[in-house]
Motif scaffolding. Structure first.
Motif, PDB file in Angstrom:
ATOM      1  N   ASP A 151       1.005  -1.194  -0.240  1.00 18.45           N
ATOM      2  CA  ASP A 151      -0.296   0.125   0.073  1.00 18.45           C
ATOM      3  C   ASP A 151       1.049   1.316   0.097  1.00 18.45           C
ATOM      4  O   ASP A 151       0.757   1.978  -0.470  1.00 18.45           O
ATOM      5  N   ASP A 172      -6.885  -4.358   6.512  1.00 20.52           N
ATOM      6  CA  ASP A 172      -8.578  -4.012   6.534  1.00 20.52           C
ATOM      7  C   ASP A 172      -9.654  -4.700   6.785  1.00 20.52           C
ATOM      8  O   ASP A 172      -9.356  -5.182   7.655  1.00 20.52           O
ATOM      9  N   GLU A 173     -10.982  -4.941   5.609  1.00 18.36           N
ATOM     10  CA  GLU A 173     -11.397  -6.340   5.989  1.00 18.36           C
ATOM     11  C   GLU A 173     -11.673  -7.147   7.461  1.00 18.36           C
ATOM     12  O   GLU A 173     -11.573  -7.907   8.164  1.00 18.36           O
TER      13      GLU A 173
END
Length: 211
Positions: A151, A172-173
């Motif tokens: 990222d 993230d999730e």
């Protein structure tokens, strides 16, 4: 402008006296011209100047006093000590552009658990919920070079011949955040393995101040 958190803070010098004297002895055992050639610092006949984390440092020879250029402010003491160690140790060997992990440094396996505990884990916990652009902006003050991985992937220059490549994956999730930190294969020609860990921890602390 030099950030206030970078300035010298009072410490009990007796706790670092031996380390400082050893670093100063190595520094004074070389000519400033030799130091300049091997470290990438510039010598003007009075002081050695070198870039570090986007700041320009001045180091008096032979006293070894370290200041931010054009100011009467000194970096925090560990930064001063690592600067002197770098100048005293620098071999002048050409950078290889071959990345290695901390564990691949001399005795890196010995010091890695402490580095992970004190630097990597707290840093990832702090930034993993942040937006990528927020984290990227926090690095800006340290003059990073961008890379196309993860990222966020950046190269930060600790000293002219000592780089730190940091790749981050934000949470993230489904997955937690993660980090990968690499160094040039020549890193131990310029920095002690313990100093590398201290430097990384210091850099991550600085970045957290910028968030």
């Amino acid at each position: 402008m030099v950030r206030k958190y970078m300035w010298y803070s009072k410490v009990n010098f007796n706790n670092y006296k031996d380390a400082w004297e050893q670093a100063l002895e190595l520094f004074q055992g070389r000519t400033p011209e030799e130091i300049s050639k091997s470290s990438g610092a510039q010598y003007d006949g009075m002081v050695l100047r070198l870039q570090s984390l986007g700041q320009e440092l001045e180091v008096s020879y032979p006293s070894g006093q370290v200041y931010f250029r054009g100011t009467d402010k000194k970096p925090i003491f560990p930064w001063q000590l690592m600067t002197l160690n770098y100048l005293g140790r620098a071999s002048g060997v050409e950078l290889k552009n071959i990345p290695i992990s901390y564990r691949e440094l001399e005795s890196g396996n010995v010091y890695f658990p402490a580095l992970q505990r004190d630097a990597f884990i707290p840093f990832v916990k702090r930034i993993q919920k942040e937006r990528a652009d927020t984290v990227r902006n926090a690095f800006t003050y340290f003059s990073p070079e961008s890379r196309n991985k993860g990222d966020i992937s950046l190269v930060v220059w600790g000293f002219p011949r000592f780089s730190i490549t940091i790749t981050l994956w934000l949470a993230d999730e489904e997955i937690d955040g993660n980090i990968n930190v690499l160094f040039d294969k020549t890193a131990n020609h310029y920095m002690h393995t313990e100093d590398v860990a201290v430097f990384v921890e210091m850099l991550f602390r600085f970045i957290r101040y910028e968030l």
